[in-house]
Scaffold this active site. Structure first.
Site, short mmCIF file in Angstrom:
data_model
loop_
_atom_site.label_atom_id
_atom_site.label_comp_id
_atom_site.label_asym_id
_atom_site.label_seq_id
_atom_site.Cartn_x
_atom_site.Cartn_y
_atom_site.Cartn_z
N ASP A 142 -0.41 6.60 5.71
CA ASP A 142 -0.03 5.57 4.74
C ASP A 142 1.10 4.72 5.32
OD1 ASP A 142 0.96 5.80 1.20
OD2 ASP A 142 0.61 4.09 2.52
N ASP A 185 -3.77 -0.26 3.59
CA ASP A 185 -2.69 0.41 4.31
C ASP A 185 -2.81 1.94 4.32
OD1 ASP A 185 -0.05 0.34 1.75
OD2 ASP A 185 -2.19 0.77 1.64
N GLU A 186 -3.97 2.47 3.91
CA GLU A 186 -4.13 3.93 3.87
C GLU A 186 -5.48 4.34 4.43
OE1 GLU A 186 -3.03 3.71 -0.65
OE2 GLU A 186 -3.32 5.81 -0.10
#
Lengths: 404, 149
Positions: A9, A102-103
């Site tokens: 993350d 973003d993960e």
């Protein structure tokens, strides 16, 4: 054999992306603006420390953090960094779920490795190659890995194994579980279930009663029993939509039409990219008071034809538009979706090959040179909205991820 | 309007910054039109230097009063007799109505000489985009280099 799942993350992703290309933003309170410059959609930790929350209008954020610097969001750039992060993660596993911009989740099962060292190497490699800080959580289930990556941010590294699982669960509030928002958390609190240890102790039946099947799945996952896999193939969307604000309230018909066509271009691109067609098509206008006006069409057959959809857009606009009202947003939505490759062909309506070749070429050019480089002449009525290249990309234009 | 701008202190040498008696804030330098002596950092022919920012209150200099000039007026030739030159202002942030916003490359300005031959730089402005208006509540905005807000 127990699964090993990692969750990576990025820390303050949008701000970190801006800091990659503007080092003067390092160490400062930075806010990334969205919604036409009206509110903070992402903030640095320095800004967070001032009490600014995501979604806060800029004028409220300014009072709390007067020295903050504001940056206009740039989804094209964030998408590039996100894809670059995916490329690095492919060095660690073939089984990757591109969860959000973003993960990512990685299935590392069966690999003979030290969990902590692997997490550290991922974190260092992404920092070295992209200058992007990330936090990593590794455990035996995706639920635990996701909770773990949230601990000790920024640049956190958390491994949850059997030995430290009980401690971890007792020190984790139920609100930290992905899928348990504040409403569900308060419901659990009312049953005396505050932390994950108490969640498990409540028993499967009780949890199922309170939170149904998803809650029961979490109950297993929190104990290290993997039920939820890392999903490597994204299924076809059930719904595709594009739309948003039209940069100020307006009653100018041509201006509103231009935004509808702009969003139709985006929708058309999404249909082309996913290789899907739709049968149910809705055109929605939102007026300045926030009321929605919808016109829904059932197409005679599944379609992704731009001109056909434009016909419906014009028809809807004629019916919904009132010169006495001002409008603030437009939306286009497609449901009842099928794969182009599995579509039952119609004996009587042969596909227009010339048109489909043209659209293919248009989308290839735009994919290479940027959104709207080639676009319909129907966008002529508002050329100024194409002046800002940044605005040509939304988060929905970053393809392949599960969220949005 | 953007009466305050920020730039990185390594754009100039320490001596130059000391000479200008400019406010340094960590790695950044802030200049304001309302400083006792207001200067703008500009880049002209790859040379960085400071010039007087506009004209605070001296009509005898025969250059426009104020810190800004509208780009439309320059285009229409309103001050062509002063032989304006377009230059770049060195900046990484500017402040408008209390909001600091990022400047990616720089700001456009014009350079003109007063009757004594001294140079004055004026930041060029244009009507604000909807985005800029929403962000800063200002009707005008600086002309940015290779950037649209």
């Amino acid at each position: 054999m127990k699964k090993i799942i990692a969750h990576v993350d990025a820390d303050c992703f949008y701000v970190s992306c801006e800091r990659i290309r503007d080092k003067s933003l390092l160490g400062r309170a930075v806010g990334v603006l969205g919604n036409q410059g009206a509110c903070v959609i992402a903030k640095s930790y320095e800004m967070k420390a001032c009490g600014v929350k995501t979604g806060m209008p800029i004028w409220e954020a300014k009072k709390l953090c007067p020295e903050a610097i504001y940056v206009k969001r740039d989804f094209e750039w964030y998408g590039s960094v996100s894809y670059a992060m995916q490329e690095i993660l492919k060095n660690y596993s073939d089984a990757i779920e591109y969860y959000s911009i973003d993960e990512s989740f990685l299935d590392l099962s069966g690999m003979n490795m030290d969990m902590f060292q692997t997490a550290k190497r991922m974190q260092l490699e992404i920092k070295e190659k992209l200058d992007l800080p990330v936090s990593v959580g590794i455990s035996h289930t995706r639920t635990l890995a996701k909770i773990a990556s949230e601990k000790n941010k920024p640049r956190g590294l958390t491994v949850v194994k059997e030995e430290n699982l009980q401690d971890f669960l007792c020190n984790t509030d139920v609100s930290e579980i992905s899928g348990i928002g504040s409403k569900l958390a308060h419901r659990l609190y009312s049953y005396g279930i505050k932390n994950c240890g108490q969640y498990i102790a409540a028993g499967r039946r009780k949890i199922r009663e309170i939170l149904n099947k998803p809650g029961e799945e979490i109950w297993y996952e929190l104990q290290g029993k993997s039920l939820l896999p890392v999903r490597t193939v994204k299924p076809l969307p059930k719904m595709v939509s594009r739309g948003g604000g039209i940069a100020g309230n307006s009653s100018d018909l041509d201006y509103i039409y231009a935004f509808l066509v702009r969003n139709l271009e985006r929708l058309h691109e999404a249909l082309w990219r996913y290789r899907i067609e739709l049968k149910n098509f809705s055109v929605i206008l939102q007026n300045s008071e926030g009321c929605y006006f919808t016109k829904q069409f059932l197409l005679p057959d599944y379609s992704s034809d731009f001109e056909q959809l434009l016909y419906y857009v014009k028809a809807a606009l004629n019916q919904l538009y009132s010169s006495r009202k001002k409008y603030r947003a437009v939306f286009l939505m497609g449901t009842d979706i099928c794969s182009k490759d599995l579509k039952q062909l119609n004996l009587f309506n042969a596909p227009d090959l010339r048109k489909s070749k043209f659209n293919e070429l248009k989308n290839l050019i735009n994919n290479k040179l940027g959104n709207f480089v080639v676009r319909s002449a129907a966008t002529e009525s508002a050329p100024m909205i194409y002046r800002d290249v940044n605005s040509n990309y939304e988060i929905t234009d970053i393809y392949g991820k599960y969220c949005f | 309007m953007s009466y305050k701008i920020k730039f990185r202190k390594d754009e100039f040498s320490e001596d130059e910054l000391k000479k200008m008696k400019i406010r340094i804030n960590g790695d950044d330098v802030i200049v304001s039109f309302f400083d006792k002596e207001a200067y703008l950092p500009i880049k002209i022919l790859s040379e960085n230097r400071f010039v007087l920012w506009g004209n605070k209150n001296n009509p005898r200099l025969r250059v426009p009063l104020g810190a800004f000039l509208a780009f439309e007026n320059i285009k229409s030739g309103q001050i062509s007799q002063l032989k304006p030159k377009i230059v770049d202002v060195i900046a990484n942030a500017a402040q408008e109505n209390g909001i600091w916003f990022q400047i990616k490359v720089g700001i456009k300005a014009i350079l003109i000489k007063d009757i004594y031959g001294k140079e004055h730089a004026y930041i060029l402005t244009m009507p604000a985009t909807h985005y800029f208006k929403t962000m800063t509540r200002s009707e005008k905005m600086p002309v940015l280099i290779k950037q649209v807000i």
